[in-house]
Design an enzyme around this catalytic site. Structure first.
Site, PDB file in Angstrom:
ATOM      1  N   SER A 260      -8.486   1.422   2.662  1.00 21.78           N
ATOM      2  CA  SER A 260      -9.278   1.296   1.518  1.00 21.78           C
ATOM      3  C   SER A 260      -9.537   2.462   0.211  1.00 21.78           C
ATOM      4  CB  SER A 260     -10.293   0.269   1.737  1.00 21.78           C
ATOM      5  OG  SER A 260     -10.917   1.009   2.734  1.00 21.78           O
TER       6      SER A 260
ATOM      7  N   TRP B  65      -7.585   4.637  -0.396  1.00 24.94           N
ATOM      8  CA  TRP B  65      -6.467   5.157  -1.182  1.00 24.94           C
ATOM      9  C   TRP B  65      -6.121   3.941  -2.478  1.00 24.94           C
ATOM     10  CZ3 TRP B  65      -2.140   7.983   2.031  1.00 24.94           C
ATOM     11  CH2 TRP B  65      -2.938   9.199   2.420  1.00 24.94           C
TER      12      TRP B  65
ATOM     13  N   GLN C  91      -5.279   1.826  -5.169  1.00 21.56           N
ATOM     14  CA  GLN C  91      -5.125   2.512  -6.263  1.00 21.56           C
ATOM     15  C   GLN C  91      -4.933   0.961  -7.363  1.00 21.56           C
ATOM     16  OE1 GLN C  91      -2.186   4.616  -7.264  1.00 21.56           O
ATOM     17  NE2 GLN C  91      -1.738   5.957  -6.209  1.00 21.56           N
ATOM     18  N   GLY C  92      -4.651  -0.143  -6.946  1.00 26.03           N
ATOM     19  CA  GLY C  92      -4.575  -1.270  -7.983  1.00 26.03           C
ATOM     20  C   GLY C  92      -5.968  -1.919  -8.393  1.00 26.03           C
TER      21      GLY C  92
ATOM     22  N   GLU D 293      -1.017  -7.471 -12.755  1.00 26.86           N
ATOM     23  CA  GLU D 293      -0.357  -6.937 -11.256  1.00 26.86           C
ATOM     24  C   GLU D 293       0.663  -7.964 -10.888  1.00 26.86           C
ATOM     25  OE1 GLU D 293      -2.438  -4.953  -8.711  1.00 26.86           O
ATOM     26  OE2 GLU D 293      -3.268  -3.950  -9.764  1.00 26.86           O
TER      27      GLU D 293
ATOM     28  N   HIS E 254       5.359  -1.412  -0.646  1.00 21.69           N
ATOM     29  CA  HIS E 254       5.674  -1.763  -2.072  1.00 21.69           C
ATOM     30  C   HIS E 254       6.980  -0.796  -2.222  1.00 21.69           C
ATOM     31  CE1 HIS E 254       3.594  -0.079  -5.537  1.00 21.69           C
ATOM     32  NE2 HIS E 254       2.501  -0.713  -5.409  1.00 21.69           N
TER      33      HIS E 254
ATOM     34  N   ARG F 128       6.740  -8.661  -5.360  1.00 19.82           N
ATOM     35  CA  ARG F 128       6.594  -7.122  -4.597  1.00 19.82           C
ATOM     36  C   ARG F 128       8.384  -7.673  -3.717  1.00 19.82           C
ATOM     37  NH1 ARG F 128       0.838  -4.577  -2.398  1.00 19.82           N
ATOM     38  NH2 ARG F 128       0.345  -3.751  -4.764  1.00 19.82           N
TER      39      ARG F 128
ATOM     40  N   HIS G 286       3.285  -0.803   3.382  1.00 15.31           N
ATOM     41  CA  HIS G 286       2.116  -0.613   3.118  1.00 15.31           C
ATOM     42  C   HIS G 286       1.337  -1.306   2.802  1.00 15.31           C
ATOM     43  CE1 HIS G 286       0.188   0.028  -0.846  1.00 15.31           C
ATOM     44  NE2 HIS G 286       0.114  -1.109  -1.535  1.00 15.31           N
TER      45      HIS G 286
ATOM     46  N   ARG H 102       1.821 -10.488   0.220  1.00 14.41           N
ATOM     47  CA  ARG H 102       0.567 -10.612  -0.355  1.00 14.41           C
ATOM     48  C   ARG H 102       0.674 -10.261  -1.238  1.00 14.41           C
ATOM     49  NH1 ARG H 102      -2.817  -5.546  -1.399  1.00 14.41           N
ATOM     50  NH2 ARG H 102      -1.200  -4.309  -0.970  1.00 14.41           N
TER      51      ARG H 102
ATOM     52  N   LEU I 119      -8.089  -6.058  -0.517  1.00 11.25           N
ATOM     53  CA  LEU I 119      -9.158  -5.308  -0.299  1.00 11.25           C
ATOM     54  C   LEU I 119     -10.389  -6.793  -0.360  1.00 11.25           C
ATOM     55  CD1 LEU I 119      -9.274  -2.493  -3.017  1.00 11.25           C
ATOM     56  CD2 LEU I 119      -9.393  -2.200  -0.725  1.00 11.25           C
TER      57      LEU I 119
END
Length: 520
Positions: free
Chosen positions: A44, A46, A48-49, A115, A234, A280, A339, A374, A380
């Site tokens: 968590s 790490w 970024q989004g 996104e 990813h 993705r 990822h 996902r 998160l």
């Protein structure tokens, strides 16, 4: 094995879900098992989004749930999607109160990014690409100020003890390479929040220690595992030879960055109507195909961001700088990397596993939110929502408000996993259970995993092999392509609403054993 009994609630893991749950459980006493110093090595931290939430007046939780269902390719639990998206705003506000410095506009509104596969801009960010690190910093600060939370840094869980279908203890040991003899820690309740499985692959964006151990530990204890075949790759890990691979956040494409190949051609426009903002799995397969064709795919941020990338996305700028890339003037080579694991320990809507006295939140769990693919930045969010749900469930069972701190001393020498065995396992997963799969490769993967498992008795490696076995076995049984699970020998998606996979480790091992004779 030495045993220590405590009235504290035992939380395995020290990432966002673990610390948020610990804070929600206060003043009930907890002990947190943290392999690294707080804030180091957690997936968590790490991220970024950011966190997806319908914060804009034009958006709604219903829209967010619809996007989650669409991205999940038919296997999302609609009730879970509605629950999580309805609660999203509440958790953003709560994190703000806890000190998370979310990006804000001049009039105080949250800065929102769009996104892939989102119909609205709804990803709440911190300093461009610092969401995970900044949320973790706020939670760590709060946890250190909370007397009921004890953190055992430098310890890792390796095994669950089960009596009559209920978890009664967790074996822990030192997390350094000396690996002491395990100690059986017996608490009042158990929450697993220790990350996913991305590090089982040779090319991954995950921290080095996140290799499916928590899922495997629960699986070896008899817990049901759901959706194990669905591993999200990813699309835009930076292809610069680092392990783990640095991440070029999806938010860059949300800001207008495009994907090109070595010939300067944009290739996503012919693949999907949303081009670079396609789901993705679609983007990952397109990039994989470019690699297979020798066309070296790259992310081009030059026109969309220029010099602004260096201030708006400092992590990406740092990764580029240390690899000699100027993203304002040069393209960034990218490749798909393991990822996020949509699968994990099966939980009900209250976060409970199939074993009694065991709750799970975060990437180690499979709640049914993510389905086969996902939706970006829902990871998160799910960790936060289910950390609170798990905390409520544990609190209803545990009323004690005071307990002495756990005092332990590790002795002896345990069994650290063999580094060569780990490397061989990771390469098998990338080569045979990766972006595109087929029956022959999956059967070979199961054979390889069994051979590696037999050579190394260390409990940590046994946990990795259990998770790897479950991923490969469920991938072999799903004879279709759906979401992140792509079968070259079964390229079509079966019609109708798909069923989620459910498998125990015993079932996966039986399948693996039944195939062994064909490969020997």
């Amino acid at each position: 094995m030495q045993e220590i009994t405590t009235d504290r609630i035992v939380i395995v893991g020290a990432g966002m879900g673990a610390l948020y749950a610990a804070l929600k459980l206060a003043p009930r006493p907890v002990v947190v098992i943290s392999p690294e110093p707080l804030g180091k090595g957690a997936s968590s931290a790490w991220a970024q989004g950011g966190v997806a939430a319908a914060m804009d007046e034009s958006d709604s939780p219903e829209n967010h749930a619809d996007d989650t269902l669409n991205a999940g390719a038919g296997t999302v639990d609609a009730d879970v999607a509605n629950l999580v998206t309805q609660e999203a705003r509440e958790h953003i506000l709560d994190l703000t109160k806890l000190g998370t410095p979310f990006d804000r506009t001049e009039d105080g509104k949250y800065v929102l990014s769009r996104e892939a596969a989102h119909s609205f801009a709804r990803v709440v960010r911190v300093k461009g690409d610092q969401a995970g690190a900044e949320i973790m910093a706020a939670l760590i600060d709060q946890a250190r100020q909370t007397p009921s939370i004890q953190v055992l840094e430098g310890t890792m869980a390796v095994e669950l003890d089960v009596t009559d279908g209920a978890v009664t203890g967790v074996a822990i040991q030192e997390s350094d390479e000396s690996r002491s003899e395990p100690i059986m820690l017996r608490g009042s309740a158990y929450l697993l929040a220790g990350g996913g499985s991305g590090g089982l692959y040779a090319i991954t964006t995950n921290p080095p220690r996140i290799r499916g151990q928590v899922i495997g530990m629960a699986a070896r204890a008899g817990a049901k595992i759901a959706d194990a075949e669905f591993v999200q790759f990813h699309p835009t890990a930076m292809d610069v030879g680092e392990d783990p691979a640095p991440l070029a956040t999806e938010a860059l494409r949300g800001e207008g960055a495009v994907l090109i190949n070595k010939d300067g051609e944009r290739f996503m426009q012919s693949v999907h109507p949303d081009a670079e903002l396609a789901p993705r799995d679609v983007v990952a397969r397109a990039i994989f195909a470019q690699h297979q064709a020798g066309k070296r795919p790259m992310l081009d941020t030059r026109e969309a961001l220029g010099e602004e990338i260096k201030t708006n996305f400092p992590s990406v700028a740092e990764y580029c700088d240390r690899n000699g890339i100027d993203p304002a003037k040069e393209t960034i080579p990218v490749a798909p990397a393991a990822h996020y694991h949509m699968g994990g320990i099966a939980t009900d809507k209250e976060g409970r596993a199939s074993l009694e006295n065991l709750w799970v939140c975060g990437e180690a769990s499979s709640t049914g939110l993510h389905g086969a693919n996902r939706l970006a930045s829902n990871g998160l969010l799910e960790a936060l929502v289910y950390a609170r749900i798990c905390a409520d469930g544990i609190a209803a069972k545990t009323n004690l408000h005071d307990a002495p701190e756990v005092d332990l001393t590790f002795d002896g020498t345990g069994f650290p996993p063999d580094a060569q065995g780990i490397a061989a396992l990771r390469q098998t997963m990338t080569d045979k259970v990766g972006v595109v799969r087929n029956a022959d490769g999956l059967k070979q993967a199961l054979f390889n995993i069994a051979s590696l498992e037999a050579r190394d008795p260390s409990p940590s490696f046994q946990n990795m092999c259990a998770t790897a076995t479950l991923i490969a076995a469920t991938a072999l049984l799903r004879e279709e392509s759906r979401g992140a699970h792509e079968r070259s020998d079964f390229p079509e998606t079966l019609p109708g609403q798909a069923t989620r996979s459910m498998m125990t480790f015993a079932e996966a091992r039986a399948l693996r054993d039944s195939l062994a004779e064909d490969l020997t």
